[in-house]
Design a protein around this motif. Structure first.
Motif, PDB file in Angstrom:
ATOM      1  N   ALA A 170       6.459   0.234 -12.007  1.00 57.99           N
ATOM      2  CA  ALA A 170       5.970   0.209 -10.623  1.00 57.99           C
ATOM      3  C   ALA A 170       4.525  -0.269 -10.569  1.00 57.99           C
ATOM      4  O   ALA A 170       4.153  -1.095  -9.723  1.00 57.99           O
ATOM      5  CB  ALA A 170       6.096   1.601  -9.998  1.00 57.99           C
ATOM      6  N   ARG A 171       3.710   0.233 -11.481  1.00 55.31           N
ATOM      7  CA  ARG A 171       2.294  -0.150 -11.474  1.00 55.31           C
ATOM      8  C   ARG A 171       2.122  -1.650 -11.725  1.00 55.31           C
ATOM      9  O   ARG A 171       1.289  -2.308 -11.088  1.00 55.31           O
ATOM     10  CB  ARG A 171       1.538   0.680 -12.517  1.00 55.31           C
ATOM     11  CG  ARG A 171       0.019   0.521 -12.431  1.00 55.31           C
ATOM     12  CD  ARG A 171      -0.691   1.497 -13.357  1.00 55.31           C
ATOM     13  NE  ARG A 171      -0.548   2.874 -12.920  1.00 55.31           N
ATOM     14  CZ  ARG A 171       0.148   3.803 -13.565  1.00 55.31           C
ATOM     15  NH1 ARG A 171       0.763   3.513 -14.715  1.00 55.31           N
ATOM     16  NH2 ARG A 171       0.230   5.032 -13.090  1.00 55.31           N
ATOM     17  N   LEU A 172       2.901  -2.206 -12.634  1.00 58.59           N
ATOM     18  CA  LEU A 172       2.805  -3.643 -12.903  1.00 58.59           C
ATOM     19  C   LEU A 172       3.226  -4.468 -11.693  1.00 58.59           C
ATOM     20  O   LEU A 172       2.615  -5.499 -11.389  1.00 58.59           O
ATOM     21  CB  LEU A 172       3.649  -4.007 -14.126  1.00 58.59           C
ATOM     22  CG  LEU A 172       3.119  -3.519 -15.478  1.00 58.59           C
ATOM     23  CD1 LEU A 172       4.097  -3.862 -16.592  1.00 58.59           C
ATOM     24  CD2 LEU A 172       1.739  -4.102 -15.782  1.00 58.59           C
ATOM     25  N   HIS A 173       4.270  -4.048 -10.997  1.00 55.74           N
ATOM     26  CA  HIS A 173       4.667  -4.741  -9.766  1.00 55.74           C
ATOM     27  C   HIS A 173       3.518  -4.718  -8.745  1.00 55.74           C
ATOM     28  O   HIS A 173       3.213  -5.724  -8.097  1.00 55.74           O
ATOM     29  CB  HIS A 173       5.904  -4.078  -9.156  1.00 55.74           C
ATOM     30  CG  HIS A 173       7.206  -4.610  -9.668  1.00 55.74           C
ATOM     31  ND1 HIS A 173       7.709  -5.834  -9.307  1.00 55.74           N
ATOM     32  CD2 HIS A 173       8.114  -4.075 -10.523  1.00 55.74           C
ATOM     33  CE1 HIS A 173       8.869  -6.043  -9.904  1.00 55.74           C
ATOM     34  NE2 HIS A 173       9.135  -4.994 -10.655  1.00 55.74           N
ATOM     35  N   ILE A 174       2.900  -3.560  -8.598  1.00 57.01           N
ATOM     36  CA  ILE A 174       1.807  -3.418  -7.623  1.00 57.01           C
ATOM     37  C   ILE A 174       0.622  -4.290  -8.013  1.00 57.01           C
ATOM     38  O   ILE A 174       0.089  -5.041  -7.181  1.00 57.01           O
ATOM     39  CB  ILE A 174       1.385  -1.937  -7.521  1.00 57.01           C
ATOM     40  CG1 ILE A 174       2.493  -1.105  -6.873  1.00 57.01           C
ATOM     41  CG2 ILE A 174       0.082  -1.798  -6.720  1.00 57.01           C
ATOM     42  CD1 ILE A 174       2.309   0.398  -7.020  1.00 57.01           C
ATOM     43  N   TRP A 175       0.192  -4.193  -9.249  1.00 56.48           N
ATOM     44  CA  TRP A 175      -0.981  -4.949  -9.678  1.00 56.48           C
ATOM     45  C   TRP A 175      -0.746  -6.450  -9.560  1.00 56.48           C
ATOM     46  O   TRP A 175      -1.635  -7.194  -9.121  1.00 56.48           O
ATOM     47  CB  TRP A 175      -1.333  -4.588 -11.127  1.00 56.48           C
ATOM     48  CG  TRP A 175      -1.974  -3.240 -11.286  1.00 56.48           C
ATOM     49  CD1 TRP A 175      -2.052  -2.243 -10.350  1.00 56.48           C
ATOM     50  CD2 TRP A 175      -2.622  -2.729 -12.462  1.00 56.48           C
ATOM     51  NE1 TRP A 175      -2.693  -1.140 -10.869  1.00 56.48           N
ATOM     52  CE2 TRP A 175      -3.063  -1.415 -12.158  1.00 56.48           C
ATOM     53  CE3 TRP A 175      -2.856  -3.244 -13.727  1.00 56.48           C
ATOM     54  CZ2 TRP A 175      -3.737  -0.626 -13.088  1.00 56.48           C
ATOM     55  CZ3 TRP A 175      -3.522  -2.456 -14.657  1.00 56.48           C
ATOM     56  CH2 TRP A 175      -3.957  -1.160 -14.344  1.00 56.48           C
TER      57      TRP A 175
ATOM     58  N   THR B  33       0.827  -1.206   0.000  1.00 57.20           N
ATOM     59  CA  THR B  33       0.000   0.000   0.000  1.00 57.20           C
ATOM     60  C   THR B  33       0.865   1.261   0.000  1.00 57.20           C
ATOM     61  O   THR B  33       0.468   2.290  -0.554  1.00 57.20           O
ATOM     62  CB  THR B  33      -0.988   0.018   1.178  1.00 57.20           C
ATOM     63  OG1 THR B  33      -0.289  -0.138   2.416  1.00 57.20           O
ATOM     64  CG2 THR B  33      -2.012  -1.095   1.035  1.00 57.20           C
ATOM     65  N   HIS B  34       2.046   1.202   0.619  1.00 59.76           N
ATOM     66  CA  HIS B  34       2.998   2.308   0.486  1.00 59.76           C
ATOM     67  C   HIS B  34       3.311   2.541  -0.991  1.00 59.76           C
ATOM     68  O   HIS B  34       3.321   3.674  -1.475  1.00 59.76           O
ATOM     69  CB  HIS B  34       4.303   1.978   1.224  1.00 59.76           C
ATOM     70  CG  HIS B  34       4.380   2.519   2.615  1.00 59.76           C
ATOM     71  ND1 HIS B  34       4.055   3.818   2.934  1.00 59.76           N
ATOM     72  CD2 HIS B  34       4.784   1.952   3.778  1.00 59.76           C
ATOM     73  CE1 HIS B  34       4.250   4.019   4.226  1.00 59.76           C
ATOM     74  NE2 HIS B  34       4.696   2.894   4.763  1.00 59.76           N
ATOM     75  N   CYS B  35       3.579   1.440  -1.706  1.00 58.41           N
ATOM     76  CA  CYS B  35       3.913   1.557  -3.133  1.00 58.41           C
ATOM     77  C   CYS B  35       2.772   2.201  -3.904  1.00 58.41           C
ATOM     78  O   CYS B  35       3.001   3.025  -4.802  1.00 58.41           O
ATOM     79  CB  CYS B  35       4.199   0.170  -3.721  1.00 58.41           C
ATOM     80  SG  CYS B  35       5.614  -0.683  -3.000  1.00 58.41           S
TER      81      CYS B  35
ATOM     82  N   SER C 127       8.395  -7.798  -1.028  1.00 56.94           N
ATOM     83  CA  SER C 127       9.750  -7.242  -0.933  1.00 56.94           C
ATOM     84  C   SER C 127      10.225  -6.781  -2.308  1.00 56.94           C
ATOM     85  O   SER C 127      10.800  -5.693  -2.450  1.00 56.94           O
ATOM     86  CB  SER C 127      10.725  -8.295  -0.376  1.00 56.94           C
ATOM     87  OG  SER C 127      10.570  -8.470   1.008  1.00 56.94           O
ATOM     88  N   ARG C 128       9.983  -7.613  -3.311  1.00 55.81           N
ATOM     89  CA  ARG C 128      10.381  -7.264  -4.673  1.00 55.81           C
ATOM     90  C   ARG C 128       9.696  -5.977  -5.131  1.00 55.81           C
ATOM     91  O   ARG C 128      10.328  -5.070  -5.691  1.00 55.81           O
ATOM     92  CB  ARG C 128      10.037  -8.420  -5.612  1.00 55.81           C
ATOM     93  CG  ARG C 128      10.469  -8.230  -7.056  1.00 55.81           C
ATOM     94  CD  ARG C 128      10.192  -9.496  -7.854  1.00 55.81           C
ATOM     95  NE  ARG C 128       8.761  -9.815  -7.913  1.00 55.81           N
ATOM     96  CZ  ARG C 128       8.280 -10.995  -8.298  1.00 55.81           C
ATOM     97  NH1 ARG C 128       9.105 -11.980  -8.638  1.00 55.81           N
ATOM     98  NH2 ARG C 128       6.973 -11.191  -8.337  1.00 55.81           N
ATOM     99  N   ALA C 129       8.397  -5.878  -4.869  1.00 57.45           N
ATOM    100  CA  ALA C 129       7.647  -4.682  -5.249  1.00 57.45           C
ATOM    101  C   ALA C 129       8.119  -3.462  -4.476  1.00 57.45           C
ATOM    102  O   ALA C 129       8.239  -2.365  -5.038  1.00 57.45           O
ATOM    103  CB  ALA C 129       6.155  -4.911  -5.021  1.00 57.45           C
ATOM    104  N   LYS C 130       8.404  -3.641  -3.191  1.00 62.05           N
ATOM    105  CA  LYS C 130       8.842  -2.507  -2.367  1.00 62.05           C
ATOM    106  C   LYS C 130      10.133  -1.914  -2.905  1.00 62.05           C
ATOM    107  O   LYS C 130      10.281  -0.685  -3.014  1.00 62.05           O
ATOM    108  CB  LYS C 130       9.023  -2.970  -0.914  1.00 62.05           C
ATOM    109  CG  LYS C 130       9.721  -1.986   0.034  1.00 62.05           C
ATOM    110  CD  LYS C 130       8.980  -0.689   0.210  1.00 62.05           C
ATOM    111  CE  LYS C 130       9.482   0.127   1.386  1.00 62.05           C
ATOM    112  NZ  LYS C 130      10.888   0.560   1.307  1.00 62.05           N
TER     113      LYS C 130
END
Length: 389
Positions: A300-305, A250-252, A322-325
Motif C-alpha cells: 500500500a505504501r509503495l502505491h501511495i508514494w 489522501t484516503h489511502c 484508481s489503481r492505488a485506491k
C-alpha cells in the motif's frame, strides 16, 4: 530510483508522529466522541492543538496559512496523522474538507476564497460535498444525477435530494453538484443556513470518524446567486476529477496509518501473549498473518508514494489513483481484519482501538468509488490503450 526519505521528509515524519503520540492519542477515549464522529467541541479542541503545533491545514498553500505540502509530503505526514482516529480531524486534513480545500484553491474566485476557503483553512468552519443521491440518482455513476439547477435571472434554482453527505450536520457551507438543462453538471457554493436547504437526518453508519456524520439533504427551490457558481457553468464533472483523484490518494494515506496502528497493537499482543505453552506469535498461523500484514502495508505504501510522486510531476493520475485506491483499500482492510483475528476477544471489544478501526475502515472500499467501479474504469482505459505506465 531512490526510495529513501530525504532529511526533510524524515523530519516531517517524526514531527507529526510526535504530535499525534503526545497530544492526540490521549484524547481517543474522550467522552465527546459520538456515533456520528467527534463533537464540534472536541473538534475545536483538537484543531487548537494542531494550530499551536504549527500543523493545522498544512496541505493548504502558504498564502492561505498552510505549509504548501507536496503530495509526497502529504503521503508521509497523512499516514502519521492517521495513526490516531482523531489525527486527521486535529490537523484539518479529514474528508471532505481536505478535498474541498484543494478544489477551492484550484477553482474558486478570490471572493469565494475569502468567504469560504480562508475560514475553513483556519479551522473555524467545516464544509460538505453534496453529490451522492438516493436511487435513481447519482451514486457510483455521477451521470445519473437527478438534482437540477435552472437559471432564473441572476440566480440558479436548485431542487433535489442528496444523501451520504459526509460532515453535513454542522457544516457551514456545501459544494453542490447539480445537472443543468443541457445535461451538463455544475458546482455551486451555498451556506447551509439558508432557505431551501433542509438537513433531513443523519444516517446510521458503521464508521464514527467524521464530525457531522453522513447526512440526508433536501434542496427545495434553493436560490444560488450566479456569483456563487464554483468555476464555470457546465464543468462540474471535470472539477470533480480535480478533487477526487488526489482525494482518493489522501484516503489511502490516512487509512494506512490506521492499518499500521492496528498491526502494531496486534504485533505487540503476539509478542507478549502466551497460548498453549508458547508465545502467541510463535504459532505459525499467527506469524503468517503478521507477515501478510507487513506485505500489505508495504505494498500500500509503495502505491501511495509512487502515485504521489507522479502527481508532483504534474500528471493527472486518474488511472494511477484508481489503481492505488483499490490496492490500498483492500490491502489495508486485510491488515485490520487479520489484526482483529490475532487479538481475539480484545479485537472485537473496546479493550483496544482495533475494533473501532475495523468498523471505521470497512467503508473505505466504498468511499470515493467502490473497488468494482475503479476496476471497471481501469479496464476500459486499458482496452482503449490509455492506461498508466
Amino acid at each position: 530510483m531512490d526510495f529513501s526519505l530525504t532529511p526533510e521528509l524524515k523530519s516531517l515524519q517524526l514531527e507529526v508522529r510526535a504530535f499525534v503520540a503526545e497530544h492526540i492519542i490521549p484524547l481517543e477515549k474522550d467522552a465527546r466522541q459520538t456515533a456520528h464522529g467527534p463533537s464540534e467541541d472536541l473538534r475545536e479542541e483538537l484543531v487548537g492543538l494542531a494550530r499551536r503545533a504549527g500543523l493545522l491545514t498544512p496541505h493548504a498553500s502558504v498564502e492561505l496559512g498552510g505549509r504548501g505540502w507536496t503530495h509526497m509530503q502529504k503521503a508521509i505526514a497523512f499516514e502519521e496523522a492517521g495513526y490516531s482516529t482523531l489525527g486527521p480531524t486535529a490537523m484539518n486534513i479529514h474528508a471532505p474538507d481536505e478535498g474541498n480545500i484543494h478544489l477551492l484553491e484550484v477553482v474558486a474566485t478570490p471572493a469565494q476564497k475569502e468567504r469560504w476557503l480562508k475560514p475553513m483553512v483556519q479551522g473555524k468552519i467545516r464544509s460538505c460535498f453534496a453529490m451522492t443521491e438516493p436511487a435513481p440518482g447519482a451514486g457510483a455513476d455521477p451521470s445519473m444525477m437527478q438534482t437540477t439547477a435552472v437559471k432564473d435571472g441572476d440566480h440558479y434554482v436548485i431542487n433535489g435530494d442528496k444523501w451520504f453527505i459526509t460532515g453535513a450536520d454542522g457544516a457551514s457551507f456545501a459544494i453542490i453538484m447539480a445537472k443543468m438543462e443541457d445535461g451538463t453538471a455544475t458546482m455551486f457554493l451555498s451556506d447551509m443556513n439558508v432557505p431551501g436547504i433542509e438537513h433531513v437526518r443523519t444516517m446510521d453508519a458503521m464508521d464514527a470518524c467524521f464530525t457531522g456524520g453522513h447526512g440526508v439533504l433536501k434542496f427545495t427551490n434553493l436560490r444560488v446567486p450566479a456569483s456563487d457558481v464554483l468555476g464555470e457553468v457546465g464543468k462540474g464533472f471535470r472539477y470533480a476529477q480535480v478533487r477526487l483523484a488526489p482525494a482518493r490518494l489522501t484516503h489511502c494515506m490516512r487509512w494506512l496509518g490506521q492499518a499500521r496502528r492496528a498491526h502494531d497493537i496486534a504485533l505487540n499482543y503476539a509478542r507478549n501473549r502466551q497460548a498453549f505453552g508458547v508465545q502467541l506469535g510463535a504459532h505459525e498461523g499467527v506469524s503468517f498473518m503478521l507477515a501478510d500484514n507487513e506485505i500489505d502495508l508495504h505494498t500500500a505504501r509503495l502505491h501511495i508514494w509512487h502515485t504521489a510522486w507522479m502527481l508532483d510531476q504534474g500528471e493527472r493520475c486518474n488511472f494511477e489513483s484508481s489503481r492505488a485506491k483499490v490496492a490500498c483499500s483492500e490491502a489495508e482492510w486485510r491488515v485490520v481484519d487479520r489484526s482483529v483475528q490475532i487479538l481475539g476477544g480484545q479485537g472485537v471489544t473496546g479493550e483496544t482501538i482495533v475494533s473501532r478501526i475495523f468498523t471505521d475502515m470497512r467503508a473505505f472500499r466504498i468511499y470515493d468509488g467502490p473497488s468494482e467501479v475503479h476496476r471497471f474504469s481501469m479496464g476500459k482505459k486499458m482496452i482503449a490503450g490509455r492506461e498508466g505506465h
